[in-house]
Scaffold this motif. Structure first.
Motif, mmCIF file in Angstrom:
data_model
loop_
_atom_site.group_PDB
_atom_site.id
_atom_site.type_symbol
_atom_site.label_atom_id
_atom_site.label_comp_id
_atom_site.label_asym_id
_atom_site.label_seq_id
_atom_site.Cartn_x
_atom_site.Cartn_y
_atom_site.Cartn_z
ATOM 1 N N ARG A 323 -9.503 118.764 -27.016
ATOM 2 C CA ARG A 323 -10.652 118.800 -26.126
ATOM 3 C C ARG A 323 -11.695 119.809 -26.604
ATOM 4 O O ARG A 323 -12.908 119.606 -26.450
ATOM 5 C CB ARG A 323 -10.193 119.142 -24.708
ATOM 6 C CG ARG A 323 -11.332 119.123 -23.688
ATOM 7 C CD ARG A 323 -10.872 119.532 -22.306
ATOM 8 N NE ARG A 323 -9.954 118.591 -21.733
ATOM 9 C CZ ARG A 323 -8.676 118.850 -21.482
ATOM 10 N NH1 ARG A 323 -8.180 120.048 -21.780
ATOM 11 N NH2 ARG A 323 -7.896 117.949 -20.942
ATOM 12 N N LYS A 327 -15.085 116.344 -27.087
ATOM 13 C CA LYS A 327 -14.939 115.965 -25.687
ATOM 14 C C LYS A 327 -14.345 114.570 -25.522
ATOM 15 O O LYS A 327 -13.739 114.267 -24.495
ATOM 16 C CB LYS A 327 -16.303 116.030 -24.984
ATOM 17 C CG LYS A 327 -16.855 117.429 -24.814
ATOM 18 C CD LYS A 327 -15.983 118.255 -23.878
ATOM 19 C CE LYS A 327 -16.584 119.632 -23.641
ATOM 20 N NZ LYS A 327 -15.726 120.459 -22.725
ATOM 21 N N ASP A 385 -3.585 118.853 -17.719
ATOM 22 C CA ASP A 385 -4.686 119.093 -16.785
ATOM 23 C C ASP A 385 -5.911 118.326 -17.266
ATOM 24 O O ASP A 385 -6.794 118.861 -17.950
ATOM 25 C CB ASP A 385 -4.978 120.595 -16.717
ATOM 26 C CG ASP A 385 -5.987 120.921 -15.630
ATOM 27 O OD1 ASP A 385 -6.226 120.048 -14.764
ATOM 28 O OD2 ASP A 385 -6.552 122.032 -15.651
ATOM 29 N N LEU A 386 -5.960 117.048 -16.924
ATOM 30 C CA LEU A 386 -7.029 116.179 -17.403
ATOM 31 C C LEU A 386 -8.264 116.296 -16.526
ATOM 32 O O LEU A 386 -8.166 116.522 -15.307
ATOM 33 C CB LEU A 386 -6.550 114.719 -17.414
ATOM 34 C CG LEU A 386 -5.366 114.396 -18.325
ATOM 35 C CD1 LEU A 386 -4.974 112.925 -18.166
ATOM 36 C CD2 LEU A 386 -5.684 114.702 -19.784
ATOM 37 N N GLU A 387 -9.402 116.114 -17.159
ATOM 38 C CA GLU A 387 -10.658 116.059 -16.422
ATOM 39 C C GLU A 387 -10.848 114.655 -15.846
ATOM 40 O O GLU A 387 -10.108 113.732 -16.166
ATOM 41 C CB GLU A 387 -11.818 116.430 -17.354
ATOM 42 C CG GLU A 387 -11.712 117.855 -17.878
ATOM 43 C CD GLU A 387 -12.857 118.204 -18.834
ATOM 44 O OE1 GLU A 387 -13.655 117.283 -19.134
ATOM 45 O OE2 GLU A 387 -12.922 119.363 -19.268
ATOM 46 N N ALA A 388 -11.886 114.533 -14.999
ATOM 47 C CA ALA A 388 -12.095 113.262 -14.302
ATOM 48 C C ALA A 388 -12.350 112.120 -15.279
ATOM 49 O O ALA A 388 -11.765 111.030 -15.159
ATOM 50 C CB ALA A 388 -13.256 113.391 -13.320
ATOM 51 N N ASN A 389 -13.221 112.362 -16.282
ATOM 52 C CA ASN A 389 -13.509 111.297 -17.247
ATOM 53 C C ASN A 389 -12.294 110.959 -18.099
ATOM 54 O O ASN A 389 -12.100 109.821 -18.522
ATOM 55 C CB ASN A 389 -14.691 111.697 -18.130
ATOM 56 C CG ASN A 389 -14.387 112.931 -18.956
ATOM 57 O OD1 ASN A 389 -13.734 113.861 -18.477
ATOM 58 N ND2 ASN A 389 -14.854 112.967 -20.185
ATOM 59 N N GLU A 390 -11.422 111.942 -18.351
ATOM 60 C CA GLU A 390 -10.205 111.708 -19.120
ATOM 61 C C GLU A 390 -9.199 110.900 -18.304
ATOM 62 O O GLU A 390 -8.489 110.050 -18.856
ATOM 63 C CB GLU A 390 -9.608 113.046 -19.557
ATOM 64 C CG GLU A 390 -10.500 113.792 -20.537
ATOM 65 C CD GLU A 390 -10.013 115.199 -20.807
ATOM 66 O OE1 GLU A 390 -10.503 115.823 -21.760
ATOM 67 O OE2 GLU A 390 -9.127 115.684 -20.061
ATOM 68 N N LYS A 437 -5.780 112.689 -8.011
ATOM 69 C CA LYS A 437 -6.410 113.800 -8.724
ATOM 70 C C LYS A 437 -7.844 113.447 -9.100
ATOM 71 O O LYS A 437 -8.758 114.292 -9.009
ATOM 72 C CB LYS A 437 -5.594 114.133 -9.974
ATOM 73 C CG LYS A 437 -6.104 115.332 -10.744
ATOM 74 C CD LYS A 437 -5.224 115.634 -11.938
ATOM 75 C CE LYS A 437 -5.746 116.829 -12.719
ATOM 76 N NZ LYS A 437 -4.888 117.123 -13.906
ATOM 77 N N TYR A 438 -8.052 112.221 -9.518
ATOM 78 C CA TYR A 438 -9.402 111.784 -9.880
ATOM 79 C C TYR A 438 -10.331 111.814 -8.664
ATOM 80 O O TYR A 438 -11.477 112.291 -8.751
ATOM 81 C CB TYR A 438 -9.344 110.376 -10.460
ATOM 82 C CG TYR A 438 -10.704 109.760 -10.683
ATOM 83 C CD1 TYR A 438 -11.520 110.191 -11.723
ATOM 84 C CD2 TYR A 438 -11.182 108.759 -9.844
ATOM 85 C CE1 TYR A 438 -12.783 109.638 -11.915
ATOM 86 C CE2 TYR A 438 -12.435 108.198 -10.032
ATOM 87 C CZ TYR A 438 -13.229 108.641 -11.072
ATOM 88 O OH TYR A 438 -14.473 108.104 -11.263
ATOM 89 N N THR A 441 -11.185 115.426 -7.851
ATOM 90 C CA THR A 441 -12.148 115.971 -8.811
ATOM 91 C C THR A 441 -13.523 115.351 -8.631
ATOM 92 O O THR A 441 -14.552 116.045 -8.689
ATOM 93 C CB THR A 441 -11.645 115.729 -10.244
ATOM 94 O OG1 THR A 441 -10.335 116.268 -10.394
ATOM 95 C CG2 THR A 441 -12.567 116.368 -11.256
ATOM 96 N N ASN A 445 -17.109 117.106 -7.831
ATOM 97 C CA ASN A 445 -18.242 116.902 -8.737
ATOM 98 C C ASN A 445 -19.461 116.351 -8.006
ATOM 99 O O ASN A 445 -20.604 116.779 -8.244
ATOM 100 C CB ASN A 445 -17.849 115.962 -9.866
ATOM 101 C CG ASN A 445 -16.843 116.575 -10.818
ATOM 102 O OD1 ASN A 445 -16.687 117.803 -10.849
ATOM 103 N ND2 ASN A 445 -16.163 115.744 -11.590
#
Length: 568
Positions: A323, A327, A385-390, A437-438, A441, A445
């Motif tokens: 990451r 990105k 710990d993934l981000e929303a787009n991931e 989780k999404y 997040t 956002n």
């Protein structure tokens, strides 16, 4: 009535007795017309029948009563007495017919009994013969015990002869063990695996035969068994060396099958040979209790273990970035996995299947290995710990890309690979956790994006320049376009995953829109109050207030449009 019944019974009994005791005795009985006749007790057969009368069954009484009624019906008028003789002959014929049938039935029963007695007699004779034979066998067995004990020396001689025969048969290999080991090592180095395995089989056969004969003669003699094992000690090292070469070929099977498939065929043939030897040794172990050293080898099972590790390493080795460096690292990682898996399965179907026996079901096996490796890798990614787009990229790949024509549904894999039979890569519990989780997040956002957009729009309110106008000349700001574009993009992303997620995101957008408009109203009121304190500021208050009113109309239209998207 009781006396009459007794007299009728006596008359019937006397009449019936004429068929048993003859006419003379019957005429004597007929003289006994009354129960009070003093001769009645003195006649033996009448006493017998009188006693019998008391034990007549109910059916006999009913039959006698019916007969009496029938006779009474025939002789109701004096004119019918002339036909007594005719009645008697008719009844006699009926009686003769019944007696004939009874005699035939009894004769048939007697014939059956006679046949059964004959068979029982024959069976009795057979049993006696068998008893005599068993007695002879028992006698011979007792006599043979001493004979068997006297043959112990012969048995020992046979065992020793068998050992010597095995030694003579393997004499060439016994004296040439170092030379054969050296030749086999050279063949392994040169890649001539089939020839090397043939020599290895000869050495192992010689060793196992000698150990088996030693086991038969004296299974507790560990010293001689260890002597044989030590002498053939290099054979185990030779087997390990050959197996390493086999596993190297298996690890590079996707490359080897394209360059020289005969090498992979040789490896499979060697594994099949070892599997047959394993089965033969296990069968002998059940019969004798002896199992050679290093058996069973289970090379087929080890081959699939090597393939599993190879597939796992290939999947895990596709991550080239992190990451921090890129990105879009997860998107690139999943795309590399897709290409590798598709290419490998195409090679297995078109080339590798021909190198394995049909019962291996190698395409099905590889499909299972890749599926398990993918599931494990995706499980690891989901736990990070993934981000929303991931999260969106991961779920889109798992739920859509994996079974699409771009991967497992590819035309080159059909019909052997049926996407409908594939199990989910991630369990429903893991998918739900990722979706929750999404959504969490995304909520954070959206709140941050709306707050930032409102702060930017507020800065425009105090500018000295007038707000921009739309194509119709109406004042407006960029705030409605920014908010609606943000909602629309998130809805498009959610649609890629599932319709259910799309509905949840739409509901979230509508909820946040309501909260945002409330804050927007508060900020506008504060903007108005500040202007009333000093009507000279801001300079373009009226223009921006008009733009704000127009924004509210645009917001209304945007909400209506969002609802239409939800219904679509």
């Amino acid at each position: 009535s009781s006396d009459l019944s007794q007299k009728r019974g006596i008359l019937w009994t006397v009449s019936d007795s004429s068929h048993i005791f003859g006419a003379e005795q019957t005429r004597l009985a007929l003289s006994c017309r009354s129960e009070v006749n003093p001769l009645l007790p003195s006649i033996p057969f009448l006493r017998f029948h009188t006693v019998r009368l008391h034990f007549m069954e109910e059916t006999d009484w009913e039959a006698m009563a019916t007969a009496v009624q029938r006779v009474a019906g025939m002789l109701q008028q004096p004119s019918q007495l002339d036909k007594v003789e005719q009645y008697r002959r008719r009844e006699a014929r009926k009686k003769a017919s019944v007696e004939a049938r009874l005699k035939a039935a009894i004769q048939s029963q007697l014939d059956g009994v006679r046949t059964g007695l004959s068979q029982l007699h024959n069976a009795l004779n057979d049993v006696k013969d068998i008893q005599g034979s068993l007695a002879d066998v028992s006698k011979d067995w007792r006599q043979s015990i001493n004979t068997i004990e006297s043959l112990k020396d012969v048995k020992d001689a046979v065992v020793q002869h068998s050992q010597l025969a095995a030694a003579v048969e393997n004499l060439k290999n016994i004296f040439s063990v170092p030379e054969i080991v050296s030749e086999t090592n050279e063949l392994i180095t040169q890649g001539q695996l089939l020839q090397a395995h043939r020599k290895l089989m000869d050495l192992e056969c010689s060793r196992d035969d000698l150990m088996y004969e030693q086991y038969r003669m004296d299974s507790k003699n560990s010293r001689d068994m260890k002597l044989i094992q030590d002498y053939f000690g290099q054979v185990k090292d030779l087997s390990d060396s050959l197996s390493k070469q086999l596993w190297m070929v298996v690890q590079r099977s996707s490359v080897t099958v394209r360059r020289d498939p005969t090498i992979l065929v040789s490896v499979v043939r060697i594994i099949e040979r070892e599997e047959k030897i394993d089965r033969r040794m296990l069968d002998r172990n059940k019969q004798t209790g002896f199992i050679p050293q290093n058996r069973p080898k289970k090379w087929k099972e080890k081959m699939f273990d090597v393939l599993q590790k190879t597939v796992t390493n290939r999947i895990e080795g596709t991550q080239a970035e992190t990451r921090e460096s890129n990105k879009m690292w997860l998107v690139r990682h999943l795309e590399i996995i897709r290409r590798y898996v598709l290419d490998d399965l195409q090679i297995v179907k078109n080339l590798m299947v021909q190198c394995f026996p049909p019962h291996y079901e190698i395409l099905k096996k590889f499909l299972g290995l890749y599926h398990e490796a993918l599931s494990a890798r995706l499980q690891e990614l989901a736990s990070e710990d993934l981000e929303a787009n991931e999260i969106v990229s991961l779920l889109t790949w798992v739920l859509n890309t994996y079974q699409s024509p771009e991967m497992m549904g590819h035309i080159d894999l059909a019909p052997e690979v049926n996407v409908k039979t594939l199990q989910p890569l991630l369990s429903s519990e893991v998918v739900d956790l990722l979706l929750n989780k999404y959504m969490s997040t995304l909520t954070s956002n959206i709140i941050g994006w709306l707050r930032k957009a409102l702060e930017t729009d507020k800065k425009d309110w105090v500018k000295t320049a007038e707000p921009e106008a739309d194509q119709d000349g109406y004042y407006q700001t960029t705030l409605p376009a920014i908010v609606f574009q943000m909602f629309e993009q998130n809805l498009q992303v959610a649609t890629q995953i599932s319709e259910d997620l799309k509905k949840k995101v739409l509901l979230l957008c509508l909820q946040q829109m309501g909260s945002f408009l409330s804050r927007y109203k508060e900020e506008v009121q504060f903007y108005k109050e500040e202007h009333l304190k000093n009507r000279q500021l801001p300079t373009c208050y009226v223009q921006y207030m008009i733009a704000i009113i127009n924004n509210c109309q645009t917001f209304r239209e945007s909400v209506v449009s969002l609802k239409k998207i939800g219904r679509a």
